[in-house]
Design a protein around this motif. Structure first.
Motif, PDB file in Angstrom:
ATOM      1  N   ALA A   1       0.827  -1.218  -0.088  1.00  0.00           N
ATOM      2  CA  ALA A   1      -0.092  -0.033  -0.180  1.00  0.00           C
ATOM      3  C   ALA A   1       0.887   1.258   0.066  1.00  0.00           C
ATOM      4  O   ALA A   1       0.521   2.266  -0.612  1.00  0.00           O
ATOM      5  CB  ALA A   1      -1.002   0.028   1.380  1.00  0.00           C
TER       6      ALA A   1
ATOM      7  N   ARG B   1       2.450   1.732  -3.621  1.00  0.00           N
ATOM      8  CA  ARG B   1       1.527   2.512  -4.414  1.00  0.00           C
ATOM      9  C   ARG B   1       1.425   3.907  -4.453  1.00  0.00           C
ATOM     10  O   ARG B   1       1.261   4.677  -5.253  1.00  0.00           O
ATOM     11  CB  ARG B   1       0.266   1.602  -4.419  1.00  0.00           C
ATOM     12  CG  ARG B   1       0.588   0.284  -4.966  1.00  0.00           C
ATOM     13  CD  ARG B   1      -1.125  -0.314  -5.305  1.00  0.00           C
ATOM     14  NE  ARG B   1      -1.746  -0.412  -3.883  1.00  0.00           N
ATOM     15  CZ  ARG B   1      -1.681  -1.544  -3.036  1.00  0.00           C
ATOM     16  NH1 ARG B   1      -1.167  -2.552  -3.485  1.00  0.00           N
ATOM     17  NH2 ARG B   1      -2.462  -1.331  -1.985  1.00  0.00           N
ATOM     18  N   ARG B   2       1.284   4.618  -3.043  1.00  0.00           N
ATOM     19  CA  ARG B   2       0.893   5.715  -2.682  1.00  0.00           C
ATOM     20  C   ARG B   2       2.121   6.768  -3.047  1.00  0.00           C
ATOM     21  O   ARG B   2       2.158   7.699  -3.585  1.00  0.00           O
ATOM     22  CB  ARG B   2       0.589   5.800  -1.213  1.00  0.00           C
ATOM     23  CG  ARG B   2      -0.042   7.222  -0.848  1.00  0.00           C
ATOM     24  CD  ARG B   2      -1.405   7.578  -1.445  1.00  0.00           C
ATOM     25  NE  ARG B   2      -1.809   8.888  -1.505  1.00  0.00           N
ATOM     26  CZ  ARG B   2      -1.482   9.993  -2.123  1.00  0.00           C
ATOM     27  NH1 ARG B   2      -0.736   9.670  -3.217  1.00  0.00           N
ATOM     28  NH2 ARG B   2      -2.277  11.037  -1.825  1.00  0.00           N
TER      29      ARG B   2
ATOM     30  N   ARG C   1       2.300   7.133  -6.929  1.00  0.00           N
ATOM     31  CA  ARG C   1       1.003   8.136  -7.462  1.00  0.00           C
ATOM     32  C   ARG C   1       1.958   9.511  -6.998  1.00  0.00           C
ATOM     33  O   ARG C   1       1.214  10.555  -7.628  1.00  0.00           O
ATOM     34  CB  ARG C   1      -0.144   7.698  -6.765  1.00  0.00           C
ATOM     35  CG  ARG C   1      -0.800   6.829  -7.239  1.00  0.00           C
ATOM     36  CD  ARG C   1      -2.137   6.631  -6.971  1.00  0.00           C
ATOM     37  NE  ARG C   1      -2.520   6.570  -5.555  1.00  0.00           N
ATOM     38  CZ  ARG C   1      -2.597   5.422  -5.044  1.00  0.00           C
ATOM     39  NH1 ARG C   1      -2.712   4.195  -5.812  1.00  0.00           N
ATOM     40  NH2 ARG C   1      -2.695   5.621  -3.588  1.00  0.00           N
ATOM     41  N   SER C   2       2.424   9.915  -6.053  1.00  0.00           N
ATOM     42  CA  SER C   2       2.966  11.106  -5.361  1.00  0.00           C
ATOM     43  C   SER C   2       4.158  11.589  -6.330  1.00  0.00           C
ATOM     44  O   SER C   2       4.714  12.509  -6.261  1.00  0.00           O
ATOM     45  CB  SER C   2       3.210  11.120  -4.214  1.00  0.00           C
ATOM     46  OG  SER C   2       2.021  10.896  -3.224  1.00  0.00           O
TER      47      SER C   2
ATOM     48  N   SER D   1      -0.266  13.237   3.301  1.00  0.00           N
ATOM     49  CA  SER D   1      -0.966  12.439   2.222  1.00  0.00           C
ATOM     50  C   SER D   1      -0.557  11.187   1.849  1.00  0.00           C
ATOM     51  O   SER D   1      -1.394  10.359   1.526  1.00  0.00           O
ATOM     52  CB  SER D   1      -1.197  13.469   1.103  1.00  0.00           C
ATOM     53  OG  SER D   1       0.294  13.601   0.531  1.00  0.00           O
TER      54      SER D   1
ATOM     55  N   GLU E   1       1.227   9.086   4.021  1.00  0.00           N
ATOM     56  CA  GLU E   1       0.898   7.974   5.203  1.00  0.00           C
ATOM     57  C   GLU E   1      -0.390   7.989   5.488  1.00  0.00           C
ATOM     58  O   GLU E   1      -0.902   6.938   6.218  1.00  0.00           O
ATOM     59  CB  GLU E   1       1.518   8.450   6.400  1.00  0.00           C
ATOM     60  CG  GLU E   1       3.165   8.391   6.206  1.00  0.00           C
ATOM     61  CD  GLU E   1       3.990   8.778   7.500  1.00  0.00           C
ATOM     62  OE1 GLU E   1       5.187   8.715   7.680  1.00  0.00           O
ATOM     63  OE2 GLU E   1       3.246   9.588   8.229  1.00  0.00           O
TER      64      GLU E   1
ATOM     65  N   SER F   1      -2.751   6.775   3.645  1.00  0.00           N
ATOM     66  CA  SER F   1      -3.463   5.701   3.011  1.00  0.00           C
ATOM     67  C   SER F   1      -3.157   4.409   3.712  1.00  0.00           C
ATOM     68  O   SER F   1      -3.849   3.373   3.636  1.00  0.00           O
ATOM     69  CB  SER F   1      -2.681   5.393   1.446  1.00  0.00           C
ATOM     70  OG  SER F   1      -1.310   5.386   1.723  1.00  0.00           O
ATOM     71  N   VAL F   2      -2.161   4.423   4.768  1.00  0.00           N
ATOM     72  CA  VAL F   2      -1.878   3.040   5.444  1.00  0.00           C
ATOM     73  C   VAL F   2      -2.003   3.711   7.024  1.00  0.00           C
ATOM     74  O   VAL F   2      -0.679   4.291   7.388  1.00  0.00           O
ATOM     75  CB  VAL F   2      -0.277   2.678   5.198  1.00  0.00           C
ATOM     76  CG1 VAL F   2      -0.125   1.510   5.966  1.00  0.00           C
ATOM     77  CG2 VAL F   2      -0.181   2.531   3.710  1.00  0.00           C
TER      78      VAL F   2
END
Length: 292
Positions: free
Chosen positions: A161, A164-165, A168-169, A274, A276, A278-279
């Motif tokens: 996870a 992936r984030r 995207r950044s 932003s 962190e 996501s997890v």
């Protein structure tokens, strides 16, 4: 001879003498014009005045006399007396020559004789450039400073996870895996069979050990006798000492390994929240990269 005839002869003789003087037969000739008469008596370029006069610097600018005439002597000679009926030529004195030279200098006023005039005017102040002529430097967008962060001891799901984030950044994460101790296990090594494991368990109960069980899962630890699992090695060592005091032999501490993941990336600090988000809870596993 009568008086009238004598008078007529005298007049004829005087006229002949005057005509001879005009024609120059007597050694001199009467100039035909004022300019010719002056040039015969004086060459202006040879005049040297005794006193300093502005005319001295201008004598060279006068035109030289005609080359057909010879240079006049320093002292002008007195012309012979003219015959009756003619005008005697004028004698040019030093004062008259100086006046003529001054008049000629005023009329001609050659540029070469003018004294240089020093420019004492102050320079005009520089005029500001018009707004249209100013060229402004292009505005260059600055890239925000980045920092290196590392997230360690992650599970496989957390590592997936987070990676992936980060992509995207715009970051380029580096991912690695390793086996680390997850817990410490106090146990008696695996017995050869289930019956042997049960017999050893009965001996432990006789010594006062109540908290134990026999491992049933297939593998290298099947039929081992577990005496406790601890999060830290120090607590596992305390338990081992207590068992030995009770007379338990052949027990030991074994680290239970688990696979953990490590993710490293460079990104701006203001993007941490932003990424962190996501997890949940992953910020506890974050630290800065070690200096190389």
């Amino acid at each position: 001879m009568s008086l009238l005839r004598v008078t007529l002869l005298v007049l004829v003789a005087l006229n002949a003498l005057a005509f001879a003087g005009i024609k120059g037969w007597l050694g001199t000739s009467t100039p035909g014009s004022e300019h010719e008469r002056i040039s015969m008596q004086l060459n202006p370029e040879h005049i040297r005045l005794a006193t300093d006069s502005p005319a001295q610097g201008l004598q060279a600018s006068l035109q030289p006399a005609s080359p057909a005439y010879e240079a006049a002597p320093a002292q002008p000679q007195s012309p012979p007396m003219a015959a009756a009926g003619t005008e005697a030529p004028e004698v040019l004195t030093a004062d008259t020559a100086a006046a003529m030279v001054a008049d000629t200098a005023i009329e001609e006023d050659p540029p070469a004789a003018a004294a240089p005039v020093e420019d004492t005017a102050e320079p005009a102040p520089a005029q500001p450039e018009p707004a249209a002529a100013r060229v402004e430097a292009p505005v260059v967008a600055t890239t925000p400073a980045t920092s290196c962060f590392v997230w360690s001891a992650l599970s496989e799901a957390q590592a997936d996870a987070l990676s992936r984030r980060l992509r995207r950044s715009g970051a380029d994460p580096e991912r690695s895996r390793s086996d680390i101790p997850d817990s410490w296990w106090v146990r008696i090594p695996a017995q050869g069979s289930r019956s042997q494991a049960e017999r050893r368990a009965d001996e432990l109960r006789a010594l006062g050990v109540k908290d134990l069980f026999i491992v049933q899962e297939p593998g290298p630890t099947q039929y081992a006798i577990s005496l406790g699992v601890f999060k830290t090695e120090s607590r596992a060592r305390v338990m081992l000492n207590q068992l030995r005091n009770q007379g338990v032999r052949n027990a030991g501490v074994e680290a239970r390994m688990t696979t953990r993941y490590r993710v490293q990336a460079e990104l701006p600090t203001d993007m941490l929240r932003s990424v962190e988000g996501s997890v949940p809870g992953i910020d506890r596993n974050r630290s800065t990269c070690p200096r190389r």
